[in-house]
Design a protein around this motif. Structure first.
Motif: not given
Length: 191
Positions: A128-138, A151-153, A158-162
């Motif tokens: 569904n998406i490509t998500f980019t960040t500098e930190e992600l926790t599972w 940022t979600v693409t 569509d590009v959404i940053t938040g």
């Protein structure tokens, strides 16, 4: 004359000692004792070129690759795994079709807490998406991913940053707070 020089030298050394000691106070000495009492030693078991397969009910769910995997055992505290040269994880459905990936330049897995933190150039690709960040926790217990920002693409471009990104572990949906972005609208807007 010689005794005067010896007395002056002694006086000079005494003044240096007083100045040196006066720069330390009680708090400095207390902190020194506390810091020296908290010595922690670490032992590392290093593996090179690691591939880890995660399966559930006889189905391969994910395969993780790391150039270096350090199993760190501190003398105090919980054991953790560190991937200082990054990691790539590929996810699969029950037919062994790849459904997504996570890559990062660094990762740490805290076994006791059952969380994995991906850092530096984190990229998640799903259907569904490509998500980019500098930190992600599972969070393995909650079966959720979260990030303080990113940022979600979408597949539509569509590009959404938040901030405060949340997604279930299959990335089928997501939530992002304080979102801003761009989208393209198809069709005639005058109708």
């Amino acid at each position: 004359m010689k005794t005067l020089a010896v007395k002056l030298k002694f006086l000079f050394c005494l003044m240096l000692a007083v100045i040196s000691l006066s720069s330390c106070n009680d708090d400095d000495l207390k902190n020194t004792a506390t810091i020296s009492a908290k010595k922690i030693t670490l032992s590392k078991d290093r593996s090179i070129g690691v591939a880890v397969t995660y399966s559930d009910s006889a189905y391969v769910k994910a395969i993780g690759f790391a150039p270096i995997l350090d199993k760190v055992t501190p003398s105090v505290g919980a054991i953790y795994n560190e991937m200082p040269k990054g990691v790539k994880i590929e996810f699969f459905d029950k037919f062994f079709k790849k459904t997504g990936t996570i890559t990062s330049n660094y990762a740490i897995q805290k076994q006791t807490e059952k969380i994995t933190i991906f850092r530096k150039n984190v990229i998640v690709v799903s259907d569904n998406i490509t998500f980019t960040t500098e930190e992600l926790t599972w969070d393995e217990n909650k079966r959720m991913y979260y990030s303080p920002y990113g940022t979600v693409t979408t597949k539509d471009g569509d590009v959404i940053t938040g901030t405060e990104f949340f997604a279930p572990q299959d990335f089928s949906t997501y939530e992002i707070i304080d979102a801003a972005g761009t989208t393209s609208i198809k069709g005639d807007l005058t109708q």
